[in-house]
Scaffold this motif. Structure first.
Motif, mmCIF file in Angstrom:
data_model
loop_
_atom_site.group_PDB
_atom_site.id
_atom_site.type_symbol
_atom_site.label_atom_id
_atom_site.label_comp_id
_atom_site.label_asym_id
_atom_site.label_seq_id
_atom_site.Cartn_x
_atom_site.Cartn_y
_atom_site.Cartn_z
ATOM 1 N N PRO A 40 11.959 6.800 1.377
ATOM 2 C CA PRO A 40 10.687 5.908 1.043
ATOM 3 C C PRO A 40 11.220 4.663 1.753
ATOM 4 C CG PRO A 40 11.914 6.152 -1.054
ATOM 5 C CD PRO A 40 12.578 7.018 0.243
ATOM 6 N N ALA A 41 11.553 4.670 3.079
ATOM 7 C CA ALA A 41 11.940 3.053 3.407
ATOM 8 C C ALA A 41 10.583 2.334 3.799
ATOM 9 C CB ALA A 41 12.657 3.519 4.936
ATOM 10 N N VAL A 42 10.822 1.291 3.757
ATOM 11 C CA VAL A 42 9.699 0.317 4.161
ATOM 12 C C VAL A 42 9.395 0.087 5.460
ATOM 13 C CG1 VAL A 42 8.829 -2.295 3.809
ATOM 14 C CG2 VAL A 42 10.387 -1.222 1.911
ATOM 15 N N ILE A 43 8.125 0.292 5.804
ATOM 16 C CA ILE A 43 7.783 0.535 7.279
ATOM 17 C C ILE A 43 6.659 -0.475 7.493
ATOM 18 C CG2 ILE A 43 6.579 1.951 8.737
ATOM 19 C CD1 ILE A 43 7.637 4.304 7.406
ATOM 20 N N TYR A 44 6.989 -1.354 8.361
ATOM 21 C CA TYR A 44 6.208 -2.947 8.607
ATOM 22 C C TYR A 44 5.566 -2.330 10.001
ATOM 23 C CZ TYR A 44 9.490 -4.707 5.345
ATOM 24 O OH TYR A 44 10.146 -4.974 4.242
ATOM 25 N N LEU A 53 0.915 -1.174 0.087
ATOM 26 C CA LEU A 53 0.018 0.098 0.251
ATOM 27 C C LEU A 53 0.822 1.172 -0.068
ATOM 28 C CD1 LEU A 53 -3.116 0.479 0.056
ATOM 29 C CD2 LEU A 53 -2.885 1.022 2.830
ATOM 30 N N GLY A 54 2.085 0.909 0.841
ATOM 31 C CA GLY A 54 3.068 2.433 0.618
ATOM 32 C C GLY A 54 3.520 2.591 -0.609
ATOM 33 N N TYR A 55 3.720 1.451 -1.343
ATOM 34 C CA TYR A 55 4.352 1.976 -2.556
ATOM 35 C C TYR A 55 3.050 2.584 -3.694
ATOM 36 C CZ TYR A 55 8.800 -0.065 -2.002
ATOM 37 O OH TYR A 55 9.972 -0.195 -1.379
ATOM 38 N N ALA A 82 -4.772 6.682 2.808
ATOM 39 C CA ALA A 82 -5.138 5.355 2.331
ATOM 40 C C ALA A 82 -4.787 4.389 3.789
ATOM 41 C CB ALA A 82 -3.982 4.892 1.302
ATOM 42 N N ASN A 83 -3.763 4.711 4.642
ATOM 43 C CA ASN A 83 -3.471 3.794 5.816
ATOM 44 C C ASN A 83 -4.700 4.151 6.565
ATOM 45 O OD1 ASN A 83 -0.938 2.776 5.608
ATOM 46 N ND2 ASN A 83 -0.450 4.444 5.273
ATOM 47 N N GLU A 136 15.120 -1.180 -2.225
ATOM 48 C CA GLU A 136 13.662 -0.848 -2.404
ATOM 49 C C GLU A 136 13.195 -1.188 -3.783
ATOM 50 O OE1 GLU A 136 13.945 3.124 -1.422
ATOM 51 O OE2 GLU A 136 14.284 2.629 0.990
ATOM 52 N N ALA A 137 13.958 -0.800 -4.716
ATOM 53 C CA ALA A 137 13.549 -1.187 -6.054
ATOM 54 C C ALA A 137 13.399 -2.781 -6.286
ATOM 55 C CB ALA A 137 14.637 -0.680 -7.195
ATOM 56 N N GLN A 138 14.304 -3.331 -5.901
ATOM 57 C CA GLN A 138 14.081 -4.912 -5.975
ATOM 58 C C GLN A 138 12.839 -5.316 -5.210
ATOM 59 O OE1 GLN A 138 17.279 -7.171 -3.862
ATOM 60 N NE2 GLN A 138 16.364 -8.866 -4.124
ATOM 61 N N LEU A 139 12.466 -4.676 -4.141
ATOM 62 C CA LEU A 139 11.025 -5.101 -3.473
ATOM 63 C C LEU A 139 10.086 -4.731 -4.008
ATOM 64 C CD1 LEU A 139 10.403 -4.257 0.362
ATOM 65 C CD2 LEU A 139 8.867 -3.665 -1.481
ATOM 66 N N ALA A 140 10.012 -3.597 -4.645
ATOM 67 C CA ALA A 140 8.954 -3.305 -5.512
ATOM 68 C C ALA A 140 8.510 -4.001 -6.765
ATOM 69 C CB ALA A 140 8.950 -1.693 -5.711
ATOM 70 N N ASN A 141 9.674 -4.517 -7.305
ATOM 71 C CA ASN A 141 9.608 -5.131 -8.565
ATOM 72 C C ASN A 141 9.568 -6.899 -8.320
ATOM 73 O OD1 ASN A 141 10.349 -3.459 -10.940
ATOM 74 N ND2 ASN A 141 11.357 -2.706 -9.580
ATOM 75 N N GLY A 142 8.986 -6.935 -7.051
ATOM 76 C CA GLY A 142 8.964 -8.558 -6.923
ATOM 77 C C GLY A 142 10.005 -9.268 -6.509
#
Length: 489
Positions: free
Chosen positions: A481-485, A136-138, A147-148, A222-228
Motif C-alpha cells: 500500500p505504498a503512496v503513489i503520487y 483517495l487511495g487510503y 474511484a480513481n 504510511e501509518a504516520q501519513l494516514a494519521n495526519g
C-alpha cells in the motif's frame, strides 16, 4: 456500548463506504480546480500580450512555468504528506494557489506573473492534487480503480468549464478582476482538504514485519501519513529519517533509470513527447483568434476537448485494464501519441471553426488515451515497490520539457510570424516519440526472448528479475500500500 464499538470499527476501517464517498466528491472537485485550471490560460494569452507588450515566447513562459511546477513538485509534496498528512498538504495547496492568483491581479510585469501565477499557483495546485489522490487511495481499497476513474472526470470537467468561465469573466471584467475571482475560487481547495480527514489505522501496522524488498520503517511512515503526520512511536519516527542519499534514492530513482531499460526508454520517450504535447493546448485559442474565429467560439474549442474527455478517459482506463492488453499497453500509448501528432495536421489544412471542431474531437480521443495510460504503463515497467520513487524522476524530467517547449515554439512563431509552426513542431515531437518507443520496446522484447531461449531454467525463478522487459502488473493484494503520487496530462 455496542453502538460505540461499531462506531469505533467504522472509524478505524472507513474503506469504500460512508465518508469515503464524500472524499471522492472532494477529489473530483479538487482535480477540476487544480489540473483543469491551466486549460483556461490560453484565453488570456492575447490580452496579456497587449497589456505587457510581450512576444509569443515571453507570454508562453507563464503557462509553461505553471504546468512544469505542477508536475515537478511531486517529491516536495511527498515529503509534506509524509510529514504533515494529506489534509494539511491539500489545504496548504489551496492557500498557495488562491494567493498566487490574487496577487497576480496586481502584477505590473510578466516577470512578476511568472512568480505569482506560474510558480506559486502551480506549486499549490501540485500539493492539492497529489495529496488529494493520496487520500483517495487510503479511503478506497476494493473500489480504488473505480474511484480513481471517477475522480479523473474532475480534470475533464475543469477542461470544459474553466475556458467558458474565463471568457465570460474576461469580456465583462478584464483579466485582472478575473484573476482575482479565480483566486477566490481556488481557495475552495481548502474546503476539499478539510473533508479529507485523517484515516485512523490499526496499531498492529507498526508491529508487522517489513515485506521483502520494502524499506525498513515503511509501514510506520504510511501509518504516520494516514494519521495526519503524527506518529505515536517517536523511536520509529526517528529511525525512519533517511539521509540525503536515501532521500534521493527514495524520491528520484536514478538506480532504476540506469538498470531498467524499459523505464529508461519510456522516460526518455515521454519526456521527448512532452516537448510538443502541450503546444496545441496553449496556442490553439490564439491561433483561432488570429485566423478570424470569434473569441467566445475559440474558447469553446478547449471546452469541447474537455467535454469529450469526460466520457472517453474513464472508458479508456477501464478498457486498458482488460487482460488482453496486459503487457501491450505501451503500444496502445504509442498509438495514442501517434494519433495526437497526426491530428495536428488538421489545423494546418484549415483554420475554419468547423474544421477546428473536427480537430478537437480527434485530439481529445488521443489525449484521453495518453492521460489514461501514461501512469499505467509506468506501473508495467517498474515494480510497485519502487513506483513512487520512479514517478519522482519521471515527473521531474517531464516537467523540464514541458517548461522549455512552449517558449521555444513561441520564439519560432515570433521569427516566422506563422502559427503553423506550432502544429508542425508538436507533430514532430509526438510522432517521433511514438515511433521511438514502439521500435525500442519491440527490440527489447526480441532481445529478452532470445536471452530466455538461451538460458538454462533456474531452480528458483522467483529470484530472477529482468530489468529490460515489461514487468507484469501485480495484483492489489500483492502490491504494497505504498503512496503513489500521480500527475495527469
Amino acid at each position: 456500548m455496542s453502538r460505540g464499538r461499531a462506531a469505533a470499527r467504522e472509524a478505524a476501517q472507513p474503506h469504500d463506504r460512508g465518508w469515503a464517498w464524500m472524499v471522492l466528491v472532494a477529489a473530483v472537485v479538487l482535480q477540476g480546480l487544480t489540473l483543469g485550471f491551466p486549460s483556461c490560460i490560453g484565453v488570456f494569452f492575447t490580452d496579456l500580450q497587449h497589456e505587457f507588450q510581450a512576444t509569443n515566447s515571453e507570454t508562453s513562459w507563464f503557462p509553461s512555468i505553471m504546468v512544469a511546477v505542477l508536475h515537478a513538485g511531486g517529491p516536495l509534496c511527498s515529503f509534506l504528506v509524509k510529514r504533515f498528512g494529506c489534509r494539511f498538504t491539500v489545504m496548504l495547496g489551496g492557500l498557495l494557489s488562491g494567493a498566487g492568483m490574487v496577487s497576480s491581479s496586481f502584477c505590473k510585469s510578466l516577470s512578476q506573473l511568472y512568480i505569482t501565477a506560474g510558480f506559486i499557483t502551480g506549486l499549490g495546485s501540485c500539493f492539492g492534487f497529489q495529496a488529494g489522490v493520496t487520500a483517495l487511495g487510503y479511503y478506497f481499497v476494493r473500489w480504488r480503480t473505480l474511484a480513481n476513474a471517477m475522480a479523473s472526470t474532475g480534470v475533464s470537467l475543469g477542461f470544459t468549464l474553466w475556458p467558458l468561465l474565463s471568457q465570460y469573466l474576461l469580456d465583462d471584467m478584464g483579466w485582472r478582476n478575473t484573476f482575482l475571482i479565480f483566486g477566490g475560487i481556488l481557495f475552495n481547495c481548502c474546503v476539499c482538504g478539510a473533508i479529507m480527514r485523517p484515516v485512523q489505522l490499526a496499531s498492529q501496522s507498526f508491529l508487522q514485519p517489513a515485506r521483502p524488498g520494502e524499506e525498513p520503517g515503511r509501514e510506520a511512515e504510511e501509518a504516520q501519513l494516514a494519521n495526519g503526520g503524527s506518529s505515536p512511536h517517536p523511536e520509529i519516527q526517528q529511525q525512519a529519517r533517511p539521509t540525503c542519499f536515501r532521500m534521493l534514492h527514495k524520491y528520484l530513482a536514478f538506480d532504476i533509470f540506469c538498470q531498467n531499460k524499459g523505464y529508461q526508454i519510456y522516460t526518455i520517450g515521454v519526456s521527448w513527447m512532452m516537448l510538443g504535447f502541450a503546444l496545441p493546448h496553449i496556442y490553439l485559442m490564439p491561433y483561432a483568434i488570429h485566423s478570424g474565429v470569434e473569441e467566445r467560439r475559440a474558447a469553446l474549442l478547449v471546452s469541447i476537448i474537455g467535454f469529450i474527455n469526460i466520457f472517453i478517459r474513464p472508458l479508456t482506463g477501464l478498457l486498458s485494464g482488460l487482460s488482453v492488453f496486459t503487457g501491450r499497453r505501451i503500444y496502445l500509448f504509442s498509438l495514442a501519441a501517434l494519433l495526437c501528432g497526426l491530428s495536428n495536421f488538421i489545423c494546418v489544412i484549415s483554420a475554419k471553426f468547423s474544421v477546428l471542431i473536427i480537430y478537437c474531437i480527434i485530439t481529445s480521443i488521443a489525449m484521453s488515451g495518453i492521460g489514461a495510460l501514461v501512469f499505467q504503463v509506468l506501473m508495467d515497467v517498474v515494480q510497485m515497490e519502487r513506483f513512487s520513487s520512479a514517478l519522482g524522476l519521471f515527473t521531474i524530467l517531464e516537467s523540464i520539457t514541458l517548461l522549455i517547449g512552449p517558449p521555444l515554439t513561441g520564439l519560432l512563431v515570433d521569427i516566422t510570424s506563422n502559427f503553423h509552426c506550432v502544429f508542425y513542431t508538436s507533430s514532430f515531437f509526438l510522432i517521433s516519440a511514438a515511433l521511438f518507443m514502439v521500435l525500442s520496446f519491440c527490440a527489447l522484447e526480441r532481445k529478452s526472448k532470445s536471452k530466455e531461449a538461451s538460458k538454462v531454467p533456474l531452480d528458483n525463478p522467483s529470484r530472477c528479475q529482468y530489468n529490460e522487459i515489461l514487468t507484469e502488473p501485480q495484483s492489489e493484494r500483492q502490491s504494497p500500500p505504498a503512496v503513489i503520487y500521480i500527475t495527469s496530462i
